[in-house]
Design an enzyme around this catalytic site. Structure first.
Site, PDB file in Angstrom:
ATOM      1  CB  CYS A   2      -0.936   0.113   1.190  1.00  0.00           C
ATOM      2  SG  CYS A   2      -2.127  -1.219   1.293  1.00  0.00           S
ATOM      3  NE  ARG A  27       4.662   1.495  -0.075  1.00  0.00           N
ATOM      4  CZ  ARG A  27       5.687   1.159   0.695  1.00  0.00           C
ATOM      5  NH1 ARG A  27       6.907   1.345   0.263  1.00  0.00           N
ATOM      6  NH2 ARG A  27       5.492   0.658   1.889  1.00  0.00           N
ATOM      7  CD1 TRP A  73      -0.446  -6.173  -3.206  1.00  0.00           C
ATOM      8  CD2 TRP A  73      -0.762  -6.813  -1.090  1.00  0.00           C
ATOM      9  NE1 TRP A  73      -0.193  -7.515  -3.131  1.00  0.00           N
ATOM     10  CE2 TRP A  73      -0.380  -7.942  -1.846  1.00  0.00           C
ATOM     11  CE3 TRP A  73      -1.014  -6.984   0.270  1.00  0.00           C
ATOM     12  CZ2 TRP A  73      -0.242  -9.208  -1.298  1.00  0.00           C
ATOM     13  CZ3 TRP A  73      -0.879  -8.247   0.818  1.00  0.00           C
ATOM     14  CH2 TRP A  73      -0.486  -9.342   0.035  1.00  0.00           C
ATOM     15  CG  ASN A  99       1.520   0.287   4.260  1.00  0.00           C
ATOM     16  OD1 ASN A  99       1.201  -0.876   4.046  1.00  0.00           O
ATOM     17  ND2 ASN A  99       2.766   0.717   4.190  1.00  0.00           N
ATOM     18  N   GLY A 100      -0.799  -1.485   6.317  1.00  0.00           N
ATOM     19  CA  GLY A 100      -0.496  -2.396   7.412  1.00  0.00           C
ATOM     20  C   GLY A 100      -1.711  -3.256   7.743  1.00  0.00           C
ATOM     21  CD  GLU A 484      16.405 -13.446  -8.697  1.00  0.00           C
ATOM     22  OE1 GLU A 484      15.866 -14.000  -7.728  1.00  0.00           O
ATOM     23  OE2 GLU A 484      16.106 -12.302  -9.074  1.00  0.00           O
ATOM     24  CE  LYS A 488      12.986 -11.393 -10.596  1.00  0.00           C
ATOM     25  NZ  LYS A 488      13.762 -11.267  -9.390  1.00  0.00           N
ATOM     26  CD  GLU A 491       9.139 -11.539  -9.254  1.00  0.00           C
ATOM     27  OE1 GLU A 491       8.510 -11.080  -8.301  1.00  0.00           O
ATOM     28  OE2 GLU A 491      10.374 -11.463  -9.342  1.00  0.00           O
ATOM     29  CG  HIS A 507      18.027 -37.107  -6.444  1.00  0.00           C
ATOM     30  ND1 HIS A 507      18.379 -38.357  -5.982  1.00  0.00           N
ATOM     31  CD2 HIS A 507      19.191 -36.492  -6.779  1.00  0.00           C
ATOM     32  CE1 HIS A 507      19.702 -38.470  -6.000  1.00  0.00           C
ATOM     33  NE2 HIS A 507      20.209 -37.349  -6.493  1.00  0.00           N
ATOM     34  CE  LYS A 606      11.217  -3.278  -5.963  1.00  0.00           C
ATOM     35  NZ  LYS A 606      11.826  -4.379  -6.737  1.00  0.00           N
TER      36      LYS A 606
HETATM   37  O1  M6R Z   1      12.639  -5.697  -0.333  1.00  0.00           O
HETATM   38  P1  M6R Z   1      13.118  -7.093  -0.109  1.00  0.00           P
HETATM   39  O2  M6R Z   1      14.388  -7.396  -0.799  1.00  0.00           O
HETATM   40  O3  M6R Z   1      13.178  -7.461   1.356  1.00  0.00           O
HETATM   41  O4  M6R Z   1      12.005  -7.998  -0.757  1.00  0.00           O
HETATM   42  C1  M6R Z   1      12.048  -9.391  -0.687  1.00  0.00           C
HETATM   43  C2  M6R Z   1      11.100 -10.016  -1.675  1.00  0.00           C
HETATM   44  O5  M6R Z   1       9.786  -9.606  -1.413  1.00  0.00           O
HETATM   45  C3  M6R Z   1      11.455  -9.651  -3.115  1.00  0.00           C
HETATM   46  O6  M6R Z   1      12.761 -10.000  -3.431  1.00  0.00           O
HETATM   47  C4  M6R Z   1      10.507 -10.369  -4.092  1.00  0.00           C
HETATM   48  O7  M6R Z   1      10.729 -11.736  -4.057  1.00  0.00           O
HETATM   49  C5  M6R Z   1      10.663  -9.795  -5.502  1.00  0.00           C
HETATM   50  N1  M6R Z   1       9.381  -9.587  -6.099  1.00  0.00           N
HETATM   51  C6  M6R Z   1      11.436 -10.689  -6.400  1.00  0.00           C
HETATM   52  O8  M6R Z   1      11.569 -10.166  -7.674  1.00  0.00           O
END
Ligand code: M6R
Length: 611
Positions: A2, A27, A73, A99-100, A484, A488, A491, A507, A606
Site C-alpha cells: 500500500c 507498492r 494492496w 498501510n499495514g 532466481e 523472475k 512472477e 531425484h 514491491k
Molecule cells: O525488499 P526485499 O528485498 O526485502 O524484498 C524481498 C522479496 O519480497 C522480493 O525480493 C521479491 O521476491 C521480488 N518480487 C522478487 O523479484
C-alpha cells in the site's frame, strides 16, 4: 504494501497526490483513492490502478490545498470500490488512509457495532477510523489525543494519515512497522510511504520512527511518541535524482533497471574497491567488524530474491572467509526458536528495507543478543535503521516489482564483505585478493556485454513464450541463479517455473522432462562444468528443449543444446553477477510477449510489509 501520500500547503493538493500515487503504485495497485478538504471532506476512490481513479474523477471539482491519497494492496476485503481507501469515520468528519494490518480489528469492530456503528467496507482500516472518532467523542478530547489512545489499543502494523473536516489545516500521521516519510517544503508538507513522491518538491525529510505520531498544522510539524513524549524532528537531506524514478525512455521500469546494472554495480563499489591501490573498504561495517572477525557462524535472513542473494553469499563467505553460513527464509526463522549463540552474526538482506518478516527476524535475533549487519538498498528504511551496522548497495530506486539491479547490487556488496573478512582473517592470499578486486572492477563492462545479448534472448523468448512450465538448473554459484531465473519468470509471466541444483534433477524433476519442457541450464566454465554437461545430455536424451547459458567460446555445449547464450568469462565466484543477466532478459521478454503487466504483476507488491 500500500502506498500513502498526503499534502498540505499552498498548492493544489490533488495533482501532487495523484502523481505521488503513480510513483508509489509499485507498492500495490488493487485500488486507489483520494480525500480532499475544501470546506467539505470529499472522498474519491476506485478499484484498479491510479489511472482508473484519475479517469473516474474527470470533470469533478478537485480543488483544495490539503488531502490524502492511497494505493492499495488488499489484505482485509477483496479489491473493490468500497474497500478502497480513504475510509470515512461514522460521522463522515474524519478520513483515514492506512498501510499495514490491524490484527485485533474484529474485536474492536464488535465493540463498535454494539455502540451502533455501521460499516460500509470489510476493512480493518475503516474500523480504526471509527474507533478513533468514537474515542474522541467519548473522551471529549482532541483528534491527536484520540489517535494516540486508539493506537495504544491497536495490535498490528500501521502507517496512517488522518484528516478532519473540523481541523482543515491539520494532518495527523503515525507509524508502527510500516514506513512514513515527511517532506518539509516552504510552508508546505508532504507525507509518503517513501521519498519518491516527495523528491520533486523538497529534499529535506524526516523519517518517522515506530510508535511516533506527527501532527502538521498552522504551527508546523511536531512529533511525539505514543506515550506523549515530545521528539525533536531529525531533518535529513536526501540525495535522489528525479530521473532515477522515471522510465527514461524505456517501456518498463524493469527493462530500465536491467540495463542500469553496469552503472548500479559500479555504484555499489564506488569508493569501496580501489584495485590498483589494493584497497577494499566498507565504512559501515567498521564499528562492528571485530564481531564479524570472531563470528563462529553467520546466519543470513532474507526473503525472495534477497534470499537468493543470501545463498550466493553462503558460497562466498564459506569459500573465501572459511566461516560457516546458514541462509534462512526470514519468515521461517522468526517463527521457530532459532539457536543463536554469542559468537553468531546475522546478515539481513533486503532491497526495500521494509520487508516485515525480515524486520521481525532481526528483532528476534537482536533480542537473543546477536549483532546484525544489514545489506539494503533504500536509504533510511526500517531495516538499515534496525541493524547495528551494514552497507547500502546504492543501486538507486528499484521500481519494477521484479527485483533485478538490487540482486546484482546485493551480490556485489556481499562479495566485498566476504573479501574484506577473508583478507583480514588471512584466509585468502594477497594475490587472490588482488585478482578479485581487479575482476570486480571489470564486472560492469562484462555485464554491459551480456546486455548486448538482448536481441538473441528476445528471439529465444518468442520461441518459448507459450510454454506452460520451465526448469532452471545450475550448480555451485549458479544454483541460486537458477532459483532466481525461475522466480523472475513465474512472477511476471505467470508461467510455472522451478529452479533446482542440476544434480538434483535425477531425484525427481527428470520425470517432468519431455519435448514440451524447456530447461534453462546455467552451464558456465567452472568447477562443475563437466557434471552439468552430463545433466544436459540427460535432458536431451529425454527430448527436453535446452537453453544453455555458457561461457564465451564454449564449443562442447553448442553441440548438444538447442540454444546457446554466451556470456563473458569471469572468476567462478563472481559468475552470478553475469549469468543472471540473460535470465532477467528472458523473463522480461516472455512476459511482454504474453501481454503481462511486467512492472505490476498480479497479486504482488514491491515491498511486503505484511507477514
Ligand atoms: O525488499 P526485499 O528485498 O526485502 O524484498 C524481498 C522479496 O519480497 C522480493 O525480493 C521479491 O521476491 C521480488 N518480487 C522478487 O523479484
Amino acid at each position: 504494501m500500500c502506498g500513502i501520500v498526503a499534502y498540505t500547503g499552498h498548492r493544489e493538493a490533488f495533482p501532487i497526490i495523484l502523481k505521488g500515487l503513480k510513483r508509489l503504485e509499485y507498492r500495490g495497485y488493487d485500488s486507489a483513492g483520494v480525500a480532499l478538504l475544501n470546506g467539505d471532506l470529499s472522498v474519491y476512490k476506485k478499484q484498479g490502478k491510479v489511472a482508473d481513479l484519475e479517469k473516474s474523477v474527470e470533470g469533478k471539482n478537485l480543488n483544495g490545498n490539503i488531502g490524502i491519497g492511497h494505493t492499495r494492496w488488499a489484505t482485509h476485503g477483496e479489491p473493490n470500490d468500497l474497500n478502497a481507501h480513504p475510509h470515512y469515520s461514522q460521522s463522515g468528519d474524519l478520513a483515514i488512509i492506512h498501510n499495514g494490518i490491524i490484527e485485533n480489528y474484529d474485536s474492536i469492530r464488535q465493540e463498535l457495532l454494539n455502540r451502533g456503528h455501521q460499516f460500509t467496507s470489510e476493512t480493518d482500516t475503516e474500523v480504526l477510523i471509527h474507533f478513533i472518532e468514537n474515542i474522541q467523542e467519548r473522551s471529549n478530547t482532541s483528534l491527536e489525543e484520540a489517535v494516540r489512545l486508539a493506537l495504544q489499543k491497536v495490535v498490528g502494523a500501521y502507517a496512517i494519515v488522518v484528516i478532519s473536516r473540523q481541523n482543515p489545516k491539520q494532518l495527523i500521521a503515525a507509524r508502527k512497522g510500516s514506513p512514513l516519510v515527511i517532506g518539509i517544503g516552504k510552508e508546505e508538507y508532504f507525507i509518503a510511504s517513501d521519498a519518491t513522491p516527495i523528491v520533486e518538491y523538497t529534499n529535506e525529510v524526516v523519517y518517522l520512527d515506530d510508535r511516533e505520531i506527527a501532527v502538521i498544522n498552522n504551527d508546523g510539524l511536531s512529533i511525539k511518541n505514543i506515550d506523549s513524549v515530545p521528539k525533536t524532528p531529525y531533518v535529513q537531506t536526501i540525495d535522489m535524482e528525479l530521473e532515477a524514478i522515471e522510465k527514461g525512455g524505456y517501456e518498463h521500469f524493469m527493462l530500465k533497471e536491467i540495463f542500469e546494472q553496469p552503472k548500479s554495480i559500479m555504484a555499489s563499489m564506488l569508493g569501496r574497491v580501489v584495485a590498483d591501490k589494493h584497497r577494499l573498504h566498507l565504512g559501515g561495517l567498521i564499528e562492528y567488524f571485530n564481531r564479524l572477525m570472531s563470528a563462529d557462524r553467520i546466519m543470513i535472513v532474507a526473503c525472495g530474491t534477497s534470499w537468493h542473494a543470501g545463498l550466493v553469499a553462503e558460497y562466498l563467505f564459506e569459500e573465501l572467509a572459511r566461516v560457516p553460513v546458514e541462509v534462512e527464509y526470514a519468515s521461517e526463522f522468526r517463527y521457530r526458536n532459532p539457536i543463536i549463540r554469542e559468537n553468531d552474526v546475522v546478515i539481513a538482506i533486503s532491497q526495500s528495507g521494509e520487508t516485515a518478516d525480515t524486520l521481525a527476524a532481526i528483532e528476534l535475533a537482536k533480542s537473543k543478543g546477536a549483532i546484525i549487519f544489514g545489506v539494503c538498498n533504500v536509504v533510511g528504511a526500517s531495516i538499515p535503521r534496525a541493524t547495528h551496522a551494514g552497507a547500502y548497495i546504492h543501486a538507486g530506486p528499484e521500481i519494477g516489482v521484479a527485483s533485478t539491479k538490487a540482486f546484482t547490487g546485493q551480490i556485489t556488496v556481499l562479495t566485498m564483505m566476504a573479501l574484506m573478512l577473508a583478507h583480514r582473517k588471512g584466509t585468502i592470499s594477497e594475490s587472490k585478493f588482488r585478482e578479485f578486486l581487479i575482476e570486480l572492477e571489470n564486472i560492469p563492462a562484462k555485464v554491459e556485454k551480456a546486455l548486448k545479448l538482448n536481441d538473441q534472448i528476445k528471439y529465444i523468448s518468442d520461441i518459448f513464450k507459450d510454454a506452460r512450465n520451465f526448469l532452471y538448473l545450475g550448480r555451485g554459484y549458479n544454483f541460486p541463479v537458477a532459483l532466481e531465473g525461475a522466480l523472475k519468470l513465474k512472477e511476471i509471466s505467470y508461467i510455472h517455473a522451478e529452479g533446482y541444483p542440476a544434480a538434483e534433477m535425477k531425484h525427481g524433476p527428470i520425470a517432468l522432462i519431455d519435448e514440451e519442457m524447456p530447461v534453462v541450464f546455467i552451464a558456465t566454465a567452472d568447477s562443475s562444468y563437466e557434471k552439468v554437461v552430463s545433466n544436459i545430455q540427460e535432458v536431451k536424451a529425454r527430448r527436453g528443449q535446452v537453453i544453455a547459458i555458457v561461457t564465451e567460446g564454449d564449443e562442447q555445449i553448442k553441440n548438444i543444446a538447442d540454444y546457446v547464450i554466451e556470456i563473458p568469462e569471469t572468476i567462478e565466484a563472481l559468475t552470478p553477477l553475469i549469468s543472471v543477466i540473460p535470465l532477467q532478459l528472458l523473463s522480461y521478454h516472455v512476459a511482454v510477449m504474453r501481454g503481462a503487466n511486467v512492472d505490476q504483476p498480479r497479486n504482488l507488491a514491491k515491498s511486503v510489509t505484511v507477514e
